[in-house]
Design a protein around this motif. Sequence first.
Motif, PDB file in Angstrom:
ATOM      1  N   LEU A   9       0.617  -0.995   0.040  1.00 22.78           N
ATOM      2  CA  LEU A   9      -0.084   0.068  -0.005  1.00 22.78           C
ATOM      3  C   LEU A   9       0.923   1.195  -0.046  1.00 22.78           C
ATOM      4  CD1 LEU A   9      -2.844   0.935  -0.003  1.00 22.78           C
ATOM      5  CD2 LEU A   9      -2.905   0.880   2.678  1.00 22.78           C
ATOM      6  N   MET A  10       1.955   1.259   0.830  1.00 19.06           N
ATOM      7  CA  MET A  10       2.677   2.362   0.767  1.00 19.06           C
ATOM      8  C   MET A  10       3.592   2.701  -0.602  1.00 19.06           C
ATOM      9  SD  MET A  10       4.346   1.697   4.651  1.00 19.06           S
ATOM     10  CE  MET A  10       5.825   2.931   4.376  1.00 19.06           C
ATOM     11  N   MET A  11       3.820   1.632  -1.137  1.00 22.31           N
ATOM     12  CA  MET A  11       4.396   1.580  -2.533  1.00 22.31           C
ATOM     13  C   MET A  11       3.462   2.202  -3.576  1.00 22.31           C
ATOM     14  SD  MET A  11       7.446   0.645  -2.635  1.00 22.31           S
ATOM     15  CE  MET A  11       7.736   0.348  -4.349  1.00 22.31           C
ATOM     16  N   LYS A  12       2.192   1.698  -3.489  1.00 22.34           N
ATOM     17  CA  LYS A  12       1.129   2.425  -4.366  1.00 22.34           C
ATOM     18  C   LYS A  12       0.784   3.795  -4.132  1.00 22.34           C
ATOM     19  CE  LYS A  12      -2.321  -1.280  -4.866  1.00 22.34           C
ATOM     20  NZ  LYS A  12      -3.698  -1.728  -4.870  1.00 22.34           N
ATOM     21  N   PHE A  16       1.964   6.835  -6.819  1.00 21.87           N
ATOM     22  CA  PHE A  16       0.839   7.818  -7.201  1.00 21.87           C
ATOM     23  C   PHE A  16       1.475   9.238  -7.075  1.00 21.87           C
ATOM     24  CE2 PHE A  16      -2.413  10.779  -5.906  1.00 21.87           C
ATOM     25  CZ  PHE A  16      -3.312  11.038  -6.813  1.00 21.87           C
ATOM     26  N   GLU A  17       2.097   9.361  -5.749  1.00 21.77           N
ATOM     27  CA  GLU A  17       2.712  10.810  -5.770  1.00 21.77           C
ATOM     28  C   GLU A  17       3.673  11.365  -6.523  1.00 21.77           C
ATOM     29  OE1 GLU A  17       4.187  10.518  -1.487  1.00 21.77           O
ATOM     30  OE2 GLU A  17       1.996  10.319  -0.735  1.00 21.77           O
ATOM     31  N   LYS A  18       4.493  10.440  -7.153  1.00 25.87           N
ATOM     32  CA  LYS A  18       5.551  10.563  -8.029  1.00 25.87           C
ATOM     33  C   LYS A  18       4.935  10.830  -9.369  1.00 25.87           C
ATOM     34  CE  LYS A  18       9.577   8.796  -5.959  1.00 25.87           C
ATOM     35  NZ  LYS A  18      10.812   7.729  -6.117  1.00 25.87           N
ATOM     36  N   LYS A  19       3.915  10.168  -9.865  1.00 23.83           N
ATOM     37  CA  LYS A  19       3.411  10.345 -11.347  1.00 23.83           C
ATOM     38  C   LYS A  19       2.329  11.247 -11.194  1.00 23.83           C
ATOM     39  CE  LYS A  19       4.849   5.568 -12.612  1.00 23.83           C
ATOM     40  NZ  LYS A  19       4.462   4.290 -13.522  1.00 23.83           N
ATOM     41  N   GLU A  23       0.309  16.601 -10.133  1.00 23.70           N
ATOM     42  CA  GLU A  23      -0.720  17.335 -11.290  1.00 23.70           C
ATOM     43  C   GLU A  23      -2.098  17.129 -10.613  1.00 23.70           C
ATOM     44  OE1 GLU A  23      -2.641  17.081 -15.670  1.00 23.70           O
ATOM     45  OE2 GLU A  23      -0.736  15.976 -15.285  1.00 23.70           O
ATOM     46  N   ASP A  24      -2.281  15.998 -10.046  1.00 26.61           N
ATOM     47  CA  ASP A  24      -3.824  15.993  -9.339  1.00 26.61           C
ATOM     48  C   ASP A  24      -3.961  16.779  -8.145  1.00 26.61           C
ATOM     49  OD1 ASP A  24      -4.808  14.367 -11.453  1.00 26.61           O
ATOM     50  OD2 ASP A  24      -4.220  12.452 -10.072  1.00 26.61           O
ATOM     51  N   LEU A  25      -2.727  17.023  -7.402  1.00 22.72           N
ATOM     52  CA  LEU A  25      -2.968  17.729  -6.059  1.00 22.72           C
ATOM     53  C   LEU A  25      -2.955  19.154  -6.634  1.00 22.72           C
ATOM     54  CD1 LEU A  25      -0.131  15.707  -3.867  1.00 22.72           C
ATOM     55  CD2 LEU A  25      -2.760  15.975  -3.708  1.00 22.72           C
TER      56      LEU A  25
END
Length: 125
Positions: A9-12, A16-19, A23-25
Amino acid sequence: MVDQEKVKLMMKLATFEKKEGKEDLNIMEYFKGDYIAYKTFLILLGVSFSLFLFFLADIGMKFFEDMQRFIEYDFVALGMRYLTIWAVFMVIYGIVATIIYKKRYRESKERIDDYQRMLKELRKM
């Protein structure tokens, strides 16, 4: 011992944070209406500038084609034609840009909601 599900879960979350997460944030910093209006405004500004350059080039071509008759040219009709073309482009691009940016905002919101759900799940572990 570190739980394997927790690590996955931490890897997911990190992926997400890197990809798309950055942009989403950034998108989520805006209210939906503000984001759509701002992005649509930028598109319409770019289209207006491009059409202005096109119209300027068209006038330049008319000038160099026949310099003597250029003074007698009907600039009011030409201006009305340019204004009509500009208005049509503004409506079309405005509608398309609004649809595209509504979709982008909705997709970003869904991804951020999933991200937040995974964060809650991580905290519970």
